[in-house]
Design an enzyme around this catalytic site. Sequence first.
Site, PDB file in Angstrom:
ATOM      1  N   ILE A  99      10.736 -25.644   2.958  1.00 27.48           N
ATOM      2  CA  ILE A  99      11.792 -26.450   2.357  1.00 27.48           C
ATOM      3  C   ILE A  99      12.648 -25.593   1.433  1.00 27.48           C
ATOM      4  CG2 ILE A  99      10.203 -27.219   0.538  1.00 27.48           C
ATOM      5  CD1 ILE A  99      11.759 -29.920   0.519  1.00 27.48           C
ATOM      6  N   CYS A 100      13.905 -26.005   1.290  1.00 25.48           N
ATOM      7  CA  CYS A 100      14.856 -25.409   0.363  1.00 25.48           C
ATOM      8  C   CYS A 100      15.266 -24.015   0.854  1.00 25.48           C
ATOM      9  CB  CYS A 100      14.261 -25.393  -1.043  1.00 25.48           C
ATOM     10  SG  CYS A 100      15.427 -25.036  -2.377  1.00 25.48           S
ATOM     11  N   ALA A 101      14.995 -22.978   0.092  1.00 27.18           N
ATOM     12  CA  ALA A 101      15.299 -21.614   0.511  1.00 27.18           C
ATOM     13  C   ALA A 101      14.215 -21.036   1.420  1.00 27.18           C
ATOM     14  CB  ALA A 101      15.458 -20.715  -0.714  1.00 27.18           C
ATOM     15  N   TYR A 116      18.331 -25.289   2.208  1.00 29.49           N
ATOM     16  CA  TYR A 116      19.245 -25.429   1.074  1.00 29.49           C
ATOM     17  C   TYR A 116      20.616 -24.921   1.513  1.00 29.49           C
ATOM     18  CZ  TYR A 116      20.520 -25.759  -3.823  1.00 29.49           C
ATOM     19  OH  TYR A 116      21.104 -26.129  -5.008  1.00 29.49           O
ATOM     20  N   GLY A 168      12.916 -28.751   5.308  1.00 29.86           N
ATOM     21  CA  GLY A 168      13.537 -29.672   4.372  1.00 29.86           C
ATOM     22  C   GLY A 168      14.659 -28.988   3.627  1.00 29.86           C
TER      23      GLY A 168
END
Length: 182
Positions: free
Chosen positions: A102-104, A123, A148
């Site tokens: 998730i994210c980076a 992200y 995510g």
Amino acid sequence: MKTALVPLAEGFEELEAVAAIDVLRRGGVKVVTAALGGDRVVVSAHGVALQADALLENVLESPYDAIILPGGGKGTENLLACEPLAARLRRQKAEGRFTCAICAAPTVLAAAGVLEGERVTCYPTCAGAMGRPVEDVPAIADGLVVTGQGPGAAVAFALAVLAQLQGAAAAESVAEGMVVAP
């Protein structure tokens, strides 16, 4: 019992890590948190110290149904610098098991070479580092990859991982108990 490994690197995004750990444990998944480095206490991007269950080097070779990478700028940099983790992610894929980020942290999956034709998200500012199209959605489960978008999508991401590991009914039950729309 299904198992998941959540590596914690200095600078990890705490909301993403804790949401995954919490949702999966509520859903009956055995979650092992593992610290990169020599100390089980890991400090997050916003100064929250978490004590991991183990050091990554001591649990990395165990089998897991899923490996889940929380993001965070510095945390992701530290994950990217961990070659044993990259090798384990490649083995995870070869074994037909889930890789999740998730994210980076989806950039870690890309750098490890475990992404093929799966649909992914990350992200927004990390999209260029993915080397592939990235969708602007909170979470995507495609094949054996779950990704995510960021902290605001942490629960949706965790529920998507849970649905892959324990089935949609388990994810719906956990979501209902948390008063979250699945």
